[in-house]
Design an enzyme around this catalytic site. Structure first.
Site, PDB file in Angstrom:
ATOM      1  N   ARG A 159       0.850  -1.284   0.015  1.00 27.31           N
ATOM      2  CA  ARG A 159      -0.053  -0.021   0.080  1.00 27.31           C
ATOM      3  C   ARG A 159       0.797   1.124  -0.165  1.00 27.31           C
ATOM      4  O   ARG A 159       0.606   2.397   0.769  1.00 27.31           O
ATOM      5  CB  ARG A 159      -0.833  -0.023   1.136  1.00 27.31           C
ATOM      6  CG  ARG A 159      -2.063  -1.131   1.152  1.00 27.31           C
ATOM      7  CD  ARG A 159      -2.873  -1.127  -0.120  1.00 27.31           C
ATOM      8  NE  ARG A 159      -3.839  -2.146   0.071  1.00 27.31           N
ATOM      9  CZ  ARG A 159      -3.534  -3.493  -0.576  1.00 27.31           C
ATOM     10  NH1 ARG A 159      -2.382  -3.706  -1.242  1.00 27.31           N
ATOM     11  NH2 ARG A 159      -4.539  -4.259  -0.473  1.00 27.31           N
ATOM     12  N   SER A 236     -11.282   0.642   3.027  1.00 23.76           N
ATOM     13  CA  SER A 236     -10.515   0.166   4.376  1.00 23.76           C
ATOM     14  C   SER A 236      -9.803   1.317   4.917  1.00 23.76           C
ATOM     15  O   SER A 236      -8.830   1.995   4.438  1.00 23.76           O
ATOM     16  CB  SER A 236      -9.538  -0.869   4.049  1.00 23.76           C
ATOM     17  OG  SER A 236     -10.196  -2.120   3.471  1.00 23.76           O
ATOM     18  N   GLU A 341      -5.265   4.413   6.071  1.00 18.55           N
ATOM     19  CA  GLU A 341      -4.826   4.331   4.841  1.00 18.55           C
ATOM     20  C   GLU A 341      -5.316   5.643   4.084  1.00 18.55           C
ATOM     21  O   GLU A 341      -4.468   6.061   3.119  1.00 18.55           O
ATOM     22  CB  GLU A 341      -5.563   3.116   4.054  1.00 18.55           C
ATOM     23  CG  GLU A 341      -5.170   2.942   2.769  1.00 18.55           C
ATOM     24  CD  GLU A 341      -5.767   1.477   2.146  1.00 18.55           C
ATOM     25  OE1 GLU A 341      -5.969   1.284   0.999  1.00 18.55           O
ATOM     26  OE2 GLU A 341      -5.856   0.500   3.092  1.00 18.55           O
TER      27      GLU A 341
END
EC number: 1.3.1.98
Length: 349
Positions: A159, A236, A341
């Site tokens: 990520r 998320s 995130e």
């Protein structure tokens, strides 16, 4: 200014999937790549704070908004598998599947724009952008020039990439390396393999893989639906924590003290250690699906504990309060710090 100026004090809640965010002092739209480069260059020369806005799916914008110019990237040009940054991501994935090209099918249903995908190395169901990306074109704001970077130069990790956390490069287009045999990439995610009724490593027709992924995502509230508040989210909210190998034994021992030694802890190989499941940690820390934040205006999704959702009348302050509660609860219980995130704009946890 080359781009079309649409308004001042434009409410950003209308441009984020959370439907949260205060006004931008100035709001412009870049409809072509040339316009995008021109407007960013002009704003940089003027010393103006700039926020680049694509699909708004990975943004948490403060209730106070943004005290500068928001540039909405609405570019849609395409040359084969070289695709402009502003193109709708899932729409593009659908095009590749319809053409019988495989590689992106497991990334179906993800909201946002093409240009955002390499920044955080978007991934889902066993696939990451780093595996299918050939190169990007970007405008280097420090050098004032357009450059091409290969996948190897982007420093991809879980990520993340060299572009994440910096605003020095503006992604203009992304070139993908796809295969054209009509089959998916090898299925590596166990839940998806079970849904498809195949073994890990099997390949299936790309359309079948896409439909299976969309079914799974809908079941978790991860496909945008204006009528479903579980989808009023940034996806998320926390990344799965990666624990360095040298710290893993201590972390697992602490988790065992809480949940019991006989309870298996989901863990997966990661480049820099072992990846734990953020959703599993959140649930075991006492936060169930649907757990409510301030006034019930925000909650964890009723379908997926990793999604923090706006129930229709929330503020960004409400959302951040819930995020802090979850983050601090997991830290206190297990000693593991969850990291958000989404990009936090003019606000912080």
């Amino acid at each position: 200014m080359s781009a079309v100026e649409t308004s001042t004090q434009e409410a950003l809640r209308g441009y984020t999937t959370l439907r949260l965010g205060g006004p931008a002092r100035r709001f412009v739209v870049a409809g072509t790549t040339a316009e995008l480069v021109s407007v960013v260059r002009e704003l940089d020369a003027a010393g103006e704070p700039v926020l680049l806005l694509g699909g708004g799916s990975n943004l948490v914008v403060a209730d106070a908004g943004f005290p500068g110019t928001v540039v909405r990237i609405a570019t849609t040009e395409r040359d084969g598998w070289d695709v402009a940054a502003g193109r709708d991501w899932d729409g593009f994935v659908a095009e590749t599947v319809a053409a019988g090209h495989g590689g992106l099918e497991c990334l179906s249903g993800i909201p946002g724009s093409v240009g955002a995908t390499p920044i955080q190395n978007v991934g889902a169901y066993g696939c990451e952008i780093s595996e299918v990306l050939h190169s990007i074109r970007l405008y280097d704001r420090r050098a004032g020039e357009v450059r091409t970077l290969t996948a190897a130069e982007l420093g991809f990790g879980y990520r993340t990439s060299v572009l994440k956390g910096t605003d020095t490069g503006v992604v203009l287009s992304v070139r993908f390396a796809l295969h054209d045999d009509g089959l998916s990439a090898p299925i590596r995610y166990a839940e998806l393999a079970r849904t498809l009724g195949v073994e890990i490593g099997a390949r299936v027709p790309v359309a079948e893989a896409r439909e299976a992924v969309l079914r799974l995502r809908r079941g978790k509230g991860m496909v945008l639906d204006a009528a479903d508040h579980d989808t009023w989210s940034a996806g998320s909210f926390f990344t799965n924590p990666v624990v360095p190998d040298g710290e893993l034994a201590d972390v697992l021992a602490r988790i065992a003290d809480v949940v019991g030694e006989d309870v298996p802890v989901p863990r997966y190989p990661a480049r820099d250690g072992v990846k734990l499941s953020a959703a599993w940690l959140i649930e075991r820390a006492g936060f169930a699906k649907g757990h409510q934040g301030p006034g019930g205006r925000v909650s964890l999704s009723t379908k997926h504990t990793l999604a923090l959702t706006n129930r229709g009348s929330a503020t960004t302050a409400d959302l951040l309060a819930l995020a802090r509660e979850v983050r601090d609860g997991v830290l206190a219980r297990f000693g593991v710090r969850l990291v958000p995130e989404p990009l936090l704009v003019n606000c912080a946890l």
